[in-house]
Design a protein around this motif. Structure first.
Motif, PDB file in Angstrom:
ATOM      1  N   CYS A   1       0.926  -5.207  -5.029  1.00  0.00           N
ATOM      2  CA  CYS A   1       2.341  -4.922  -5.303  1.00  0.00           C
ATOM      3  C   CYS A   1       3.174  -5.064  -4.031  1.00  0.00           C
ATOM      4  N   GLY A   2       2.596  -4.686  -2.906  1.00  0.00           N
ATOM      5  CA  GLY A   2       3.323  -4.756  -1.649  1.00  0.00           C
ATOM      6  C   GLY A   2       2.534  -4.135  -0.521  1.00  0.00           C
ATOM      7  N   ILE A   3       3.180  -4.114   0.648  1.00  0.00           N
ATOM      8  CA  ILE A   3       2.583  -3.496   1.825  1.00  0.00           C
ATOM      9  C   ILE A   3       3.633  -2.634   2.511  1.00  0.00           C
ATOM     10  N   VAL A   4       3.146  -1.610   3.205  1.00  0.00           N
ATOM     11  CA  VAL A   4       4.032  -0.683   3.903  1.00  0.00           C
ATOM     12  C   VAL A   4       3.507  -0.478   5.314  1.00  0.00           C
ATOM     13  N   LEU A   5       4.412  -0.544   6.273  1.00  0.00           N
ATOM     14  CA  LEU A   5       4.112  -0.191   7.658  1.00  0.00           C
ATOM     15  C   LEU A   5       4.791   1.141   7.927  1.00  0.00           C
ATOM     16  N   SER A   6       4.012   2.142   8.302  1.00  0.00           N
ATOM     17  CA  SER A   6       4.547   3.471   8.624  1.00  0.00           C
ATOM     18  C   SER A   6       4.354   3.717  10.112  1.00  0.00           C
ATOM     19  N   LEU A   7       5.468   3.844  10.815  1.00  0.00           N
ATOM     20  CA  LEU A   7       5.439   4.094  12.251  1.00  0.00           C
ATOM     21  C   LEU A   7       5.581   5.588  12.481  1.00  0.00           C
ATOM     22  N   ARG A   8       4.602   6.188  13.143  1.00  0.00           N
ATOM     23  CA  ARG A   8       4.603   7.619  13.387  1.00  0.00           C
ATOM     24  C   ARG A   8       4.336   7.893  14.863  1.00  0.00           C
ATOM     25  N   HIS A   9       4.456   9.144  15.245  1.00  0.00           N
ATOM     26  CA  HIS A   9       4.355   9.519  16.654  1.00  0.00           C
ATOM     27  C   HIS A   9       2.977   9.226  17.248  1.00  0.00           C
ATOM     28  N   GLN A  10       1.914   9.668  16.606  1.00  0.00           N
ATOM     29  CA  GLN A  10       0.565   9.524  17.148  1.00  0.00           C
ATOM     30  C   GLN A  10      -0.116   8.217  16.766  1.00  0.00           C
ATOM     31  N   GLU A  11       0.213   7.710  15.574  1.00  0.00           N
ATOM     32  CA  GLU A  11      -0.473   6.524  15.066  1.00  0.00           C
ATOM     33  C   GLU A  11       0.430   5.805  14.078  1.00  0.00           C
ATOM     34  N   ASP A  12       0.102   4.576  13.832  1.00  0.00           N
ATOM     35  CA  ASP A  12       0.821   3.785  12.840  1.00  0.00           C
ATOM     36  C   ASP A  12      -0.146   3.442  11.722  1.00  0.00           C
ATOM     37  N   ARG A  13       0.409   3.115  10.549  1.00  0.00           N
ATOM     38  CA  ARG A  13      -0.440   2.802   9.396  1.00  0.00           C
ATOM     39  C   ARG A  13       0.093   1.575   8.674  1.00  0.00           C
ATOM     40  N   ILE A  14      -0.816   0.738   8.250  1.00  0.00           N
ATOM     41  CA  ILE A  14      -0.472  -0.362   7.349  1.00  0.00           C
ATOM     42  C   ILE A  14      -1.210  -0.095   6.047  1.00  0.00           C
ATOM     43  N   ALA A  15      -0.474  -0.079   4.957  1.00  0.00           N
ATOM     44  CA  ALA A  15      -1.070   0.186   3.650  1.00  0.00           C
ATOM     45  C   ALA A  15      -0.799  -0.983   2.717  1.00  0.00           C
ATOM     46  N   VAL A  16      -1.827  -1.414   2.023  1.00  0.00           N
ATOM     47  CA  VAL A  16      -1.690  -2.425   0.974  1.00  0.00           C
ATOM     48  C   VAL A  16      -1.719  -1.680  -0.350  1.00  0.00           C
ATOM     49  N   TRP A  17      -0.630  -1.787  -1.125  1.00  0.00           N
ATOM     50  CA  TRP A  17      -0.540  -1.110  -2.421  1.00  0.00           C
ATOM     51  C   TRP A  17      -1.018  -2.065  -3.500  1.00  0.00           C
ATOM     52  N   ASN A  18      -1.944  -1.572  -4.335  1.00  0.00           N
ATOM     53  CA  ASN A  18      -2.436  -2.410  -5.419  1.00  0.00           C
ATOM     54  C   ASN A  18      -2.080  -1.802  -6.770  1.00  0.00           C
ATOM     55  N   ARG A  19      -2.064  -2.640  -7.776  1.00  0.00           N
ATOM     56  CA  ARG A  19      -1.584  -2.302  -9.116  1.00  0.00           C
ATOM     57  C   ARG A  19      -2.516  -1.383  -9.898  1.00  0.00           C
TER      58      ARG A  19
ATOM     59  N   ILE B   1       8.590   0.290   6.973  1.00  0.00           N
ATOM     60  CA  ILE B   1       9.054  -1.036   6.567  1.00  0.00           C
ATOM     61  C   ILE B   1       8.207  -1.422   5.371  1.00  0.00           C
ATOM     62  N   GLN B   2       8.862  -1.853   4.314  1.00  0.00           N
ATOM     63  CA  GLN B   2       8.158  -2.216   3.100  1.00  0.00           C
ATOM     64  C   GLN B   2       8.393  -3.692   2.777  1.00  0.00           C
ATOM     65  N   LEU B   3       7.373  -4.343   2.261  1.00  0.00           N
ATOM     66  CA  LEU B   3       7.481  -5.692   1.719  1.00  0.00           C
ATOM     67  C   LEU B   3       6.813  -5.640   0.353  1.00  0.00           C
ATOM     68  N   PHE B   4       7.626  -5.738  -0.708  1.00  0.00           N
ATOM     69  CA  PHE B   4       7.107  -5.640  -2.072  1.00  0.00           C
ATOM     70  C   PHE B   4       7.576  -6.822  -2.901  1.00  0.00           C
TER      71      PHE B   4
END
Length: 190
Positions: A141-159, A86-89
């Motif tokens: 620039c935005g944030i991304v939530l990556s849902l995966r089998h073992q773990e999930d990740r939230i990433a903040v993307w910067n310019r 899921i992305q929010l940009f």
């Protein structure tokens, strides 16, 4: 396909769809500092040659009221399957490294074990980003939530990956928002 929305939007009451389609009126509603777009990608079993072609837009908003109209209809992360992003940009920035705004940038990633906190963490981050709580100007620039089998990740993307002051501030703010111990925040900066 559109994102898996609560009530299976395709089969839900027409009033739900009409609610999402109500136009924004920044003069009558509470405006945000910028315009944002939610999107998603289902990568299960996919071998993407062009990741950008598989990003489906959910909706764009620039007011608090319209944000909640969209957000309240998105299935919460803990109810989604694996291999979803899921992305929010910011409006006009695609959640790909090829986008001009992201080319010189980087990302700070927080990894979460599958313990059931992902929906709360994601919501806290979404509200912080649209509410300008990071105090780094146009660096995010935005944030991304990556849902995966073992773990999930939230990433903040910067310019700008060379803007160490902004990166430190982003990590510090993430740590405070998510109530992370200092050693985790330090590890994000490694």
């Amino acid at each position: 396909t559109r994102l898996n929305l609560n009530n299976n939007m395709e089969n839900s009451h027409k009033s739900d769809q009409e609610l999402l389609d109500v136009p924004e009126d920044p003069m009558q509603q509470t405006p945000l500092h910028g315009k944002w777009t939610f999107s998603f990608t289902n990568s299960k079993g996919s071998n993407f040659k062009n990741y950008g072609e598989h990003i489906d837009q959910i909706g764009t908003f620039q007011t608090v009221e319209h944000f909640w109209r969209i957000y309240d209809h998105i299935i919460k992360p803990h109810d989604m399957g694996n291999h979803m992003d899921i992305q929010l940009f910011k409006y006009g920035i695609k959640p790909t490294w090829e986008d001009q705004a992201n080319k010189e940038g980087g990302k700070l990633v927080f990894v979460i074990n599958k313990k059931g906190f992902i929906s709360k963490y994601w919501e806290d981050m979404v509200l912080a980003v649209i509410g300008e709580q990071f105090d780094v100007g146009s660096e995010i620039c935005g944030i991304v939530l990556s849902l995966r089998h073992q773990e999930d990740r939230i990433a903040v993307w910067n310019r700008n990956s060379n803007n160490q002051e902004a990166i430190n501030r982003i990590a510090d703010t993430m740590g405070k928002l998510l109530k992370l111990p200092n050693y985790i925040v330090d590890k994000m900066l490694d």
